[in-house]
Write a protein that holds these residues in place. Structure first.
Motif, PDB file in Angstrom:
ATOM      1  N   UNK A  59       9.888   3.567   1.591  1.00  0.00           N
ATOM      2  CA  UNK A  59       9.709   4.823   0.868  1.00  0.00           C
ATOM      3  C   UNK A  59      10.649   4.908  -0.339  1.00  0.00           C
ATOM      4  N   UNK A  60      11.250   3.783  -0.716  1.00  0.00           N
ATOM      5  CA  UNK A  60      12.204   3.758  -1.822  1.00  0.00           C
ATOM      6  C   UNK A  60      11.633   4.326  -3.122  1.00  0.00           C
ATOM      7  N   UNK A  61      10.366   4.133  -3.355  1.00  0.00           N
ATOM      8  CA  UNK A  61       9.737   4.619  -4.585  1.00  0.00           C
ATOM      9  C   UNK A  61       8.775   5.778  -4.306  1.00  0.00           C
ATOM     10  N   UNK A  62       9.015   6.474  -3.220  1.00  0.00           N
ATOM     11  CA  UNK A  62       8.197   7.618  -2.861  1.00  0.00           C
ATOM     12  C   UNK A  62       7.201   7.293  -1.765  1.00  0.00           C
ATOM     13  N   UNK A  63       6.659   8.349  -1.209  1.00  0.00           N
ATOM     14  CA  UNK A  63       5.658   8.212  -0.151  1.00  0.00           C
ATOM     15  C   UNK A  63       4.346   7.719  -0.758  1.00  0.00           C
ATOM     16  N   UNK A  64       3.600   6.898  -0.037  1.00  0.00           N
ATOM     17  CA  UNK A  64       2.314   6.417  -0.574  1.00  0.00           C
ATOM     18  C   UNK A  64       1.365   7.534  -0.995  1.00  0.00           C
ATOM     19  N   UNK A  65       1.403   8.665  -0.312  1.00  0.00           N
ATOM     20  CA  UNK A  65       0.527   9.781  -0.682  1.00  0.00           C
ATOM     21  C   UNK A  65       0.797  10.265  -2.112  1.00  0.00           C
ATOM     22  N   UNK A  66       2.025  10.104  -2.569  1.00  0.00           N
ATOM     23  CA  UNK A  66       2.388  10.557  -3.907  1.00  0.00           C
ATOM     24  C   UNK A  66       1.649   9.791  -5.004  1.00  0.00           C
ATOM     25  N   UNK A  67       1.119   8.628  -4.676  1.00  0.00           N
ATOM     26  CA  UNK A  67       0.402   7.799  -5.655  1.00  0.00           C
ATOM     27  C   UNK A  67      -1.028   8.285  -5.884  1.00  0.00           C
ATOM     28  N   UNK A  68      -1.440   9.291  -5.124  1.00  0.00           N
ATOM     29  CA  UNK A  68      -2.807   9.808  -5.255  1.00  0.00           C
ATOM     30  C   UNK A  68      -2.728  11.242  -5.772  1.00  0.00           C
ATOM     31  N   UNK A  69      -2.767  11.335  -7.098  1.00  0.00           N
ATOM     32  CA  UNK A  69      -2.685  12.640  -7.752  1.00  0.00           C
ATOM     33  C   UNK A  69      -4.061  13.177  -8.083  1.00  0.00           C
ATOM     34  N   UNK A  70      -4.104  14.275  -8.826  1.00  0.00           N
ATOM     35  CA  UNK A  70      -5.378  14.917  -9.165  1.00  0.00           C
ATOM     36  C   UNK A  70      -6.361  14.006  -9.904  1.00  0.00           C
ATOM     37  N   UNK A  71      -5.865  13.194 -10.838  1.00  0.00           N
ATOM     38  CA  UNK A  71      -6.762  12.299 -11.575  1.00  0.00           C
ATOM     39  C   UNK A  71      -7.387  11.248 -10.657  1.00  0.00           C
ATOM     40  N   UNK A  72      -6.564  10.690  -9.781  1.00  0.00           N
ATOM     41  CA  UNK A  72      -7.065   9.684  -8.840  1.00  0.00           C
ATOM     42  C   UNK A  72      -8.075  10.320  -7.883  1.00  0.00           C
TER      43      UNK A  72
END
Length: 118
Positions: A59-72
């Motif tokens: 989780x060093x670069x954030x949670x995987x869920x954070x990679x899925x934003x509104x545009x994605x």
């Protein structure tokens, strides 16, 4: 194959196994079109599921869920519609799920599942 690609493939394999334990039928993996790619297409009863899988070693670069934003999310919904058009299917019940896999290679992977995102 690059290490990050191997990790992603491993995460998708874990996610597919998990979805199958929930009773989902896996219809397709890694479907591509000009707009992008769907990691997993599945059926949950009569609901078409477009599943995005995000895998990380930590989780060093954030949670995987954070990679899925509104545009994605918007793209995933468009891709679900494109998949249906490509297959000439009418699937009025569709949803986007996101599956996070964290696997440092040293213990049991941690898998989290968000249903019906966006």
């Amino acid at each position: 194959m690059k290490a990050k690609d191997l990790l992603g493939r491993h995460g998708e394999d874990l996610a597919v196994g998990y979805l199958e334990t929930l009773g989902m039928l896996i219809v397709e993996r890694n479907w591509r079109c000009s707009e992008g790619e769907i990691d997993v297409v599945a059926l949950d009863g009569d609901v078409l599921v477009i599943a995005e899988v995000k895998t990380r070693r930590s989780l060093d670069y954030g949670h995987p869920f954070e990679a899925v934003g509104p545009d994605k999310l918007a793209r995933l919904h468009r891709l679900g519609a494109a998949w249906c058009r490509d297959r000439e299917l009418r699937m009025p019940l569709r949803r986007v799920d996101v599956i996070a896999v964290v696997d440092d290679g040293g213990g049991s992977p941690v898998l989290e599942h968000l249903k019906g995102v966006g």
